[in-house]
Write a protein that holds these residues in place. Structure first.
Motif, PDB file in Angstrom:
ATOM      1  N   PRO A   1     -21.027  13.112  -5.436  1.00 28.12           N
ATOM      2  CA  PRO A   1     -20.369  11.857  -5.039  1.00 28.12           C
ATOM      3  C   PRO A   1     -19.791  11.861  -3.626  1.00 28.12           C
ATOM      4  O   PRO A   1     -19.590  10.800  -3.039  1.00 28.12           O
ATOM      5  CB  PRO A   1     -19.244  11.693  -6.078  1.00 28.12           C
ATOM      6  N   PHE A   2     -19.528  13.044  -3.091  1.00 32.31           N
ATOM      7  CA  PHE A   2     -18.989  13.123  -1.731  1.00 32.31           C
ATOM      8  C   PHE A   2     -19.943  12.455  -0.742  1.00 32.31           C
ATOM      9  O   PHE A   2     -19.506  11.832   0.232  1.00 32.31           O
ATOM     10  CB  PHE A   2     -18.780  14.596  -1.358  1.00 32.31           C
ATOM     11  N   ALA A   3     -21.263  12.586  -1.006  1.00 28.98           N
ATOM     12  CA  ALA A   3     -22.266  12.001  -0.114  1.00 28.98           C
ATOM     13  C   ALA A   3     -22.695  10.599  -0.535  1.00 28.98           C
ATOM     14  O   ALA A   3     -23.140   9.824   0.308  1.00 28.98           O
ATOM     15  CB  ALA A   3     -23.500  12.907  -0.059  1.00 28.98           C
ATOM     16  N   SER A   4     -22.575  10.267  -1.814  1.00 33.55           N
ATOM     17  CA  SER A   4     -23.026   8.946  -2.274  1.00 33.55           C
ATOM     18  C   SER A   4     -21.918   7.895  -2.255  1.00 33.55           C
ATOM     19  O   SER A   4     -22.194   6.706  -2.057  1.00 33.55           O
ATOM     20  CB  SER A   4     -23.611   9.040  -3.686  1.00 33.55           C
ATOM     21  N   ASN A   5     -20.663   8.302  -2.427  1.00 26.69           N
ATOM     22  CA  ASN A   5     -19.565   7.324  -2.491  1.00 26.69           C
ATOM     23  C   ASN A   5     -19.441   6.436  -1.256  1.00 26.69           C
ATOM     24  O   ASN A   5     -19.118   5.249  -1.378  1.00 26.69           O
ATOM     25  CB  ASN A   5     -18.234   8.034  -2.748  1.00 26.69           C
ATOM     26  N   PRO A   6     -19.680   6.956  -0.034  1.00 27.71           N
ATOM     27  CA  PRO A   6     -19.565   6.078   1.136  1.00 27.71           C
ATOM     28  C   PRO A   6     -20.492   4.868   1.092  1.00 27.71           C
ATOM     29  O   PRO A   6     -20.208   3.839   1.717  1.00 27.71           O
ATOM     30  CB  PRO A   6     -19.922   7.007   2.303  1.00 27.71           C
ATOM     31  N   SER A   7     -21.592   4.964   0.362  1.00 26.10           N
ATOM     32  CA  SER A   7     -22.523   3.835   0.259  1.00 26.10           C
ATOM     33  C   SER A   7     -22.205   2.915  -0.907  1.00 26.10           C
ATOM     34  O   SER A   7     -22.781   1.831  -1.015  1.00 26.10           O
ATOM     35  CB  SER A   7     -23.964   4.368   0.093  1.00 26.10           C
TER      36      SER A   7
ATOM     37  N   TYR B   1     -18.651   2.544  -2.265  1.00 29.54           N
ATOM     38  CA  TYR B   1     -17.263   2.088  -2.316  1.00 29.54           C
ATOM     39  C   TYR B   1     -16.709   1.830  -0.913  1.00 29.54           C
ATOM     40  O   TYR B   1     -17.190   2.413   0.062  1.00 29.54           O
ATOM     41  CB  TYR B   1     -16.369   3.153  -2.976  1.00 29.54           C
ATOM     42  N   LYS B   2     -15.684   1.018  -0.857  1.00 32.37           N
ATOM     43  CA  LYS B   2     -14.883   0.904   0.359  1.00 32.37           C
ATOM     44  C   LYS B   2     -13.798   1.965   0.238  1.00 32.37           C
ATOM     45  O   LYS B   2     -12.819   1.801  -0.484  1.00 32.37           O
ATOM     46  CB  LYS B   2     -14.273  -0.496   0.481  1.00 32.37           C
ATOM     47  N   LEU B   3     -13.982   3.073   0.915  1.00 36.02           N
ATOM     48  CA  LEU B   3     -13.116   4.234   0.747  1.00 36.02           C
ATOM     49  C   LEU B   3     -11.887   4.171   1.645  1.00 36.02           C
ATOM     50  O   LEU B   3     -11.942   3.605   2.743  1.00 36.02           O
ATOM     51  CB  LEU B   3     -13.903   5.511   1.047  1.00 36.02           C
ATOM     52  N   PRO B   4     -10.785   4.798   1.205  1.00 43.44           N
ATOM     53  CA  PRO B   4      -9.558   4.826   2.032  1.00 43.44           C
ATOM     54  C   PRO B   4      -9.601   5.921   3.092  1.00 43.44           C
ATOM     55  O   PRO B   4      -8.572   6.274   3.666  1.00 43.44           O
ATOM     56  CB  PRO B   4      -8.459   5.100   0.996  1.00 43.44           C
ATOM     57  N   TYR B   5     -10.774   6.492   3.347  1.00 45.68           N
ATOM     58  CA  TYR B   5     -10.946   7.527   4.363  1.00 45.68           C
ATOM     59  C   TYR B   5     -12.384   7.450   4.860  1.00 45.68           C
ATOM     60  O   TYR B   5     -13.260   6.870   4.197  1.00 45.68           O
ATOM     61  CB  TYR B   5     -10.660   8.924   3.796  1.00 45.68           C
TER      62      TYR B   5
ATOM     63  N   GLY C   1     -13.520   8.093  -9.447  1.00 42.65           N
ATOM     64  CA  GLY C   1     -14.827   8.588  -9.012  1.00 42.65           C
ATOM     65  C   GLY C   1     -14.709   9.654  -7.944  1.00 42.65           C
ATOM     66  O   GLY C   1     -15.506   9.687  -7.002  1.00 42.65           O
ATOM     67  N   THR C   2     -13.699  10.517  -8.057  1.00 44.60           N
ATOM     68  CA  THR C   2     -13.342  11.625  -7.153  1.00 44.60           C
ATOM     69  C   THR C   2     -12.531  11.168  -5.935  1.00 44.60           C
ATOM     70  O   THR C   2     -12.107  11.993  -5.133  1.00 44.60           O
ATOM     71  CB  THR C   2     -14.561  12.432  -6.639  1.00 44.60           C
ATOM     72  N   VAL C   3     -12.290   9.856  -5.805  1.00 41.99           N
ATOM     73  CA  VAL C   3     -11.624   9.338  -4.599  1.00 41.99           C
ATOM     74  C   VAL C   3     -10.173   9.795  -4.518  1.00 41.99           C
ATOM     75  O   VAL C   3      -9.670  10.106  -3.425  1.00 41.99           O
ATOM     76  CB  VAL C   3     -11.717   7.794  -4.541  1.00 41.99           C
ATOM     77  N   ILE C   4      -9.474   9.881  -5.650  1.00 42.06           N
ATOM     78  CA  ILE C   4      -8.045  10.232  -5.630  1.00 42.06           C
ATOM     79  C   ILE C   4      -7.833  11.634  -5.056  1.00 42.06           C
ATOM     80  O   ILE C   4      -7.027  11.839  -4.138  1.00 42.06           O
ATOM     81  CB  ILE C   4      -7.445  10.120  -7.046  1.00 42.06           C
ATOM     82  N   GLY C   5      -8.549  12.601  -5.584  1.00 46.50           N
ATOM     83  CA  GLY C   5      -8.402  13.965  -5.080  1.00 46.50           C
ATOM     84  C   GLY C   5      -8.908  14.113  -3.660  1.00 46.50           C
ATOM     85  O   GLY C   5      -8.319  14.830  -2.844  1.00 46.50           O
ATOM     86  N   THR C   6      -9.992  13.417  -3.346  1.00 45.67           N
ATOM     87  CA  THR C   6     -10.572  13.508  -2.006  1.00 45.67           C
ATOM     88  C   THR C   6      -9.624  12.912  -0.966  1.00 45.67           C
ATOM     89  O   THR C   6      -9.437  13.478   0.118  1.00 45.67           O
ATOM     90  CB  THR C   6     -11.931  12.786  -1.968  1.00 45.67           C
TER      91      THR C   6
END
Length: 328
Positions: free
Chosen positions: A102-108, A110-114, A78-83
């Motif tokens: 997704p850059f703005a929606s993913n933080p809400s 997923y538990k992101l590694p960044y 969901g774009t997390v790998i490249g980000t």
């Protein structure tokens, strides 16, 4: 008293020298950059507008800088790998990231590694493309008001397609339901193309998707547009009403595209990137390439983009929370 004045004069001279030295250092960074190849990471597969944006920027900047600018596609998660790859890159201006919705929606979701807000520095908002409400050619719906009437009369009876839980078109429909006081049933797919293919075949009722994604299906005549979810009508379909005009005031959803760099990148380099990318966005052939995919060039300062991202993050955080949306 004379000694005190001499001390003040000396202090002022030192401060002035420091300021001049700082400005000289910033100019030196600007003038020397880039001194080697620059990498643009696109967290999507080849093809599609984000890839087009990365390659347009690479070609134009490479010609201007007389340095190689390389596009690297790093899709997945969901774009997390490249980000994540860019979040971990040195903050020296030699790695850029193409970002989208997704850059703005993913933080809400997923538990992101960044930490999205702390790991990146905005460079420029490159462009925006509206989403639109579409149905299939054999549908009884000929306007947004038709959809609202059926959805309100029989809650849950209408099915809408999405690219999967947490996707931009899922969140767009969740906002649609919230603002209209309706309830529909999501039919998730693995991507826009299979979803729109099934919509064209009449497998479900409606979808909210990006204009660039919908265009081939609209041109085929198998999918019919009902409204565009932007503040103004799209030049590609000036006869198509906005959602507000069609009966849903305040509804505006668009995809957007831009560039960020790792946090800590020198301000002088960010400013140079911003200036040069603003020049690229103003080029006639770039505007034409954008228009062919239904995207309107944007531009502006890094601060404008920072404010825009913050607004998008707040909006989708509320939609996810209020709709109890999960990606599982």
């Amino acid at each position: 008293m004379h000694a005190f004045r001499r001390s003040l004069t000396l202090t002022a001279a030192i401060l002035a020298a420091g300021l001049i030295m700082g400005m000289s250092t910033a100019r030196a960074q600007d003038d020397a950059y880039p001194a080697k190849a620059v990498r643009i990471v696109v967290p999507y597969p080849a093809g599609g507008f984000n890839d087009t944006l990365g390659r347009l920027a690479a070609a134009k900047l490479g010609a201007k800088w007389k340095q190689p600018v390389i596009v690297e596609n790093k899709p997945g998660g969901g774009t997390v790998i490249g980000t994540q790859a860019v979040a971990m890159a040195p903050p020296d201006g030699y790695t850029l990231l193409v970002v989208q919705f997704p850059f703005a929606s993913n933080p809400s979701l997923y538990k992101l590694p960044y930490d999205t807000e702390k790991a990146f520095a905005p460079v420029i908002l490159a462009g925006r493309s509206p989403m639109m409400l579409v149905t299939h050619a054999g549908s009884p719906f000929h306007s947004l008001k038709d959809v609202l009437a059926k959805a309100k009369a029989k809650p849950g009876s209408l099915n809408y397609g999405s690219s999967g839980p947490g996707s931009s078109n899922h969140l767009a429909m969740a906002l649609f339901e919230s603002l209209s006081g309706t309830k529909m049933t999501q039919v998730p797919y693995k991507g826009s193309t299979p979803m729109l293919t099934d919509l064209a075949g009449g497998q479900f009722d409606v979808a909210m998707d990006l204009l660039p994604n919908a265009l081939p299906f609209l041109k085929s005549g198998k999918v019919r547009p009902l409204a565009v979810a932007s503040a103004t009508r799209t030049p590609l379909m000036p006869e198509l009403p906005t959602a507000a005009e069609a009966g849903l005031p305040g509804y505006e959803v668009q995809s957007w595209h831009g560039f960020v760099v790792p946090a800590g990148t020198p301000p002088a380099i960010i400013d140079k990137l911003n200036r040069d990318l603003n020049e690229v966005l103003a080029m006639p052939d770039v505007k034409e390439a954008f228009a062919q995919q239904g995207v309107v060039p944007d531009g502006g300062t890094p601060e404008v983009f920072r404010t825009f991202i913050a607004g998008q993050m707040a909006l989708w955080k509320k939609v996810v929370r209020d709709g109890h949306i999960t990606v599982e």
